[in-house]
Design a protein around this motif. Structure first.
Motif, PDB file in Angstrom:
ATOM      1  N   SER A 182       0.855  -1.180   0.000  1.00 48.98           N
ATOM      2  CA  SER A 182       0.000   0.000   0.000  1.00 48.98           C
ATOM      3  C   SER A 182       0.896   1.237   0.000  1.00 48.98           C
ATOM      4  O   SER A 182       1.715   1.421   0.901  1.00 48.98           O
ATOM      5  CB  SER A 182      -0.905   0.004   1.237  1.00 48.98           C
ATOM      6  N   ILE A 183       0.757   2.071  -1.038  1.00 47.38           N
ATOM      7  CA  ILE A 183       1.506   3.325  -1.117  1.00 47.38           C
ATOM      8  C   ILE A 183       0.591   4.442  -0.628  1.00 47.38           C
ATOM      9  O   ILE A 183      -0.524   4.607  -1.143  1.00 47.38           O
ATOM     10  CB  ILE A 183       1.967   3.612  -2.555  1.00 47.38           C
ATOM     11  N   GLU A 184       1.047   5.218   0.360  1.00 50.08           N
ATOM     12  CA  GLU A 184       0.173   6.165   1.063  1.00 50.08           C
ATOM     13  C   GLU A 184       0.761   7.575   1.065  1.00 50.08           C
ATOM     14  O   GLU A 184       1.341   8.027   2.050  1.00 50.08           O
ATOM     15  CB  GLU A 184      -0.067   5.648   2.486  1.00 50.08           C
ATOM     16  N   PRO A 185       0.593   8.299  -0.046  1.00 49.92           N
ATOM     17  CA  PRO A 185       1.186   9.638  -0.143  1.00 49.92           C
ATOM     18  C   PRO A 185       0.330  10.721   0.493  1.00 49.92           C
ATOM     19  O   PRO A 185      -0.896  10.626   0.532  1.00 49.92           O
ATOM     20  CB  PRO A 185       1.278   9.877  -1.660  1.00 49.92           C
ATOM     21  N   GLY A 186       1.021  11.768   0.923  1.00 48.89           N
ATOM     22  CA  GLY A 186       0.351  13.015   1.258  1.00 48.89           C
ATOM     23  C   GLY A 186       0.126  13.813  -0.011  1.00 48.89           C
ATOM     24  O   GLY A 186      -0.073  13.246  -1.085  1.00 48.89           O
ATOM     25  N   ALA A 187       0.195  15.125   0.090  1.00 46.23           N
ATOM     26  CA  ALA A 187      -0.133  15.997  -1.038  1.00 46.23           C
ATOM     27  C   ALA A 187       0.885  15.856  -2.173  1.00 46.23           C
ATOM     28  O   ALA A 187       2.090  15.988  -1.965  1.00 46.23           O
ATOM     29  CB  ALA A 187      -0.196  17.443  -0.572  1.00 46.23           C
ATOM     30  N   VAL A 188       0.368  15.572  -3.348  1.00 46.77           N
ATOM     31  CA  VAL A 188       1.189  15.432  -4.554  1.00 46.77           C
ATOM     32  C   VAL A 188       0.654  16.388  -5.610  1.00 46.77           C
ATOM     33  O   VAL A 188      -0.561  16.577  -5.740  1.00 46.77           O
ATOM     34  CB  VAL A 188       1.143  13.981  -5.099  1.00 46.77           C
ATOM     35  N   ASP A 189       1.556  16.979  -6.370  1.00 46.26           N
ATOM     36  CA  ASP A 189       1.154  17.916  -7.415  1.00 46.26           C
ATOM     37  C   ASP A 189       0.636  17.138  -8.622  1.00 46.26           C
ATOM     38  O   ASP A 189       1.369  16.851  -9.567  1.00 46.26           O
ATOM     39  CB  ASP A 189       2.343  18.791  -7.824  1.00 46.26           C
ATOM     40  N   THR A 190      -0.643  16.768  -8.587  1.00 51.64           N
ATOM     41  CA  THR A 190      -1.287  16.063  -9.696  1.00 51.64           C
ATOM     42  C   THR A 190      -2.624  16.741  -9.976  1.00 51.64           C
ATOM     43  O   THR A 190      -3.010  17.697  -9.299  1.00 51.64           O
ATOM     44  CB  THR A 190      -1.538  14.576  -9.370  1.00 51.64           C
ATOM     45  N   ASN A 191      -3.351  16.210 -10.954  1.00 57.57           N
ATOM     46  CA  ASN A 191      -4.646  16.816 -11.301  1.00 57.57           C
ATOM     47  C   ASN A 191      -5.782  16.329 -10.411  1.00 57.57           C
ATOM     48  O   ASN A 191      -6.949  16.637 -10.684  1.00 57.57           O
ATOM     49  CB  ASN A 191      -4.986  16.574 -12.769  1.00 57.57           C
ATOM     50  N   LEU A 192      -5.501  15.590  -9.350  1.00 51.04           N
ATOM     51  CA  LEU A 192      -6.557  15.141  -8.441  1.00 51.04           C
ATOM     52  C   LEU A 192      -7.342  16.326  -7.882  1.00 51.04           C
ATOM     53  O   LEU A 192      -8.558  16.257  -7.718  1.00 51.04           O
ATOM     54  CB  LEU A 192      -5.965  14.336  -7.277  1.00 51.04           C
ATOM     55  N   PHE A 193      -6.640  17.402  -7.571  1.00 53.31           N
ATOM     56  CA  PHE A 193      -7.302  18.554  -6.975  1.00 53.31           C
ATOM     57  C   PHE A 193      -8.290  19.199  -7.946  1.00 53.31           C
ATOM     58  O   PHE A 193      -9.204  19.910  -7.535  1.00 53.31           O
ATOM     59  CB  PHE A 193      -6.256  19.578  -6.512  1.00 53.31           C
ATOM     60  N   ASN A 194      -8.101  18.961  -9.233  1.00 56.32           N
ATOM     61  CA  ASN A 194      -9.000  19.544 -10.230  1.00 56.32           C
ATOM     62  C   ASN A 194     -10.386  18.902 -10.222  1.00 56.32           C
ATOM     63  O   ASN A 194     -11.303  19.403 -10.878  1.00 56.32           O
ATOM     64  CB  ASN A 194      -8.390  19.417 -11.626  1.00 56.32           C
ATOM     65  N   THR A 195     -10.532  17.784  -9.510  1.00 59.10           N
ATOM     66  CA  THR A 195     -11.835  17.109  -9.466  1.00 59.10           C
ATOM     67  C   THR A 195     -12.738  17.662  -8.362  1.00 59.10           C
ATOM     68  O   THR A 195     -13.876  17.233  -8.235  1.00 59.10           O
ATOM     69  CB  THR A 195     -11.648  15.589  -9.262  1.00 59.10           C
ATOM     70  N   ILE A 196     -12.236  18.594  -7.570  1.00 58.77           N
ATOM     71  CA  ILE A 196     -13.018  19.151  -6.461  1.00 58.77           C
ATOM     72  C   ILE A 196     -13.936  20.264  -6.972  1.00 58.77           C
ATOM     73  O   ILE A 196     -13.488  21.207  -7.621  1.00 58.77           O
ATOM     74  CB  ILE A 196     -12.094  19.718  -5.368  1.00 58.77           C
TER      75      ILE A 196
END
Length: 246
Positions: A182-196
């Protein structure tokens, strides 16, 4: 395991962590199977990998559709003979406060973040069990460890992935030689935030703009570390955070 010439199937490969991981692993000699819904982006990535001397194939896949996942695994086995590693990377993060009842977002997160992972496991297990070797990497999140405002459903999905990974490890590693991480990252600069889309959450997260987040390549390095270990070593989880994130 040594990843040279190993066949590694990556979901969500068209951008972000998936894309960076594909480039990293192909650069180390793996044959990468690029899976996502966007064929154009996958084909572009394939060309980039091949220009660097790597090996890649494209299979369009919606992880919420079990038939798509089974087709991706079959295509990989037909082309390369096996799937040695699955990286369940595809995910969504449309954060929202529960009171705002964005139930479509809730259901989509469950479909992609949990059911999508299960679909991948179901598709790849038969060939891994038959070969008595393999590695499954599930991308969870630091959100699996603690709630943050607007993250109730997202945190729940990632906690599910973390617990699923441990259950998989206990059931599959010793008996079938299938390692699970299980890979468990904190904040990463990806487009995930664009889905909010929840304006309250977006306002709450304004402060994060001043923080130096991790890059997708940082997570790719963590994934490479986990899968490049000898078979006798199982990296259960990698909990990785930006230096500046509380």
């Amino acid at each position: 395991m040594k990843i040279d010439k190993k066949v590694i199937l990556i979901t969500g490969a068209s951008s972000g962590i998936g894309q960076a991981t594909a480039m990293k692993l192909a650069g180390k000699g793996a044959k990468v199977v690029l899976c996502a819904r966007s064929e154009d982006k996958l084909e572009k990535l394939k060309k980039e990998i091949e220009a660097e001397g790597g090996t890649a194939m494209v299979v369009t896949c919606d992880v919420t559709k079990p038939a798509d996942f089974k087709n991706a695994v079959k295509a990989a086995v037909d082309e390369y003979g096996a799937v040695h590693c699955l990286i369940n990377n595809a995910g969504l993060m449309p954060l929202s406060y529960l009171k705002n009842l964005k139930t479509d977002d809730w259901e989509e997160m469950v479909d992609v973040n949990i059911k999508g992972v299960l679909n991948g496991v179901a598709a790849v297990l038969p060939t891994m069990i038959e070969n008595k070797e393999g590695h499954i990497i599930n991308i969870s999140s630091s959100a699996a460890h603690r709630y943050f405002p607007g993250g109730a459903v997202y945190c729940a999905t990632k906690a599910a992935v973390k617990m699923l990974s441990e259950g998989m490890r206990q059931e599959l590693a010793k008996k079938y030689g299938i390692n699970v991480t299980s890979i468990e990252p904190g904040a990463v600069d990806t487009n995930l935030f664009n889905t909010i889309t929840d304006e309250e959450v977006l306002k709450q997260m304004e402060g994060m703009k001043d923080m130096t987040t991790m890059e997708a390549e940082d997570i790719a390095e963590a994934i490479y570390y986990a899968i490049s270990q000898p078979g006798r070593v199982n990296i259960n989880d990698v909990y990785i955070m930006p230096t500046e994130q509380q």
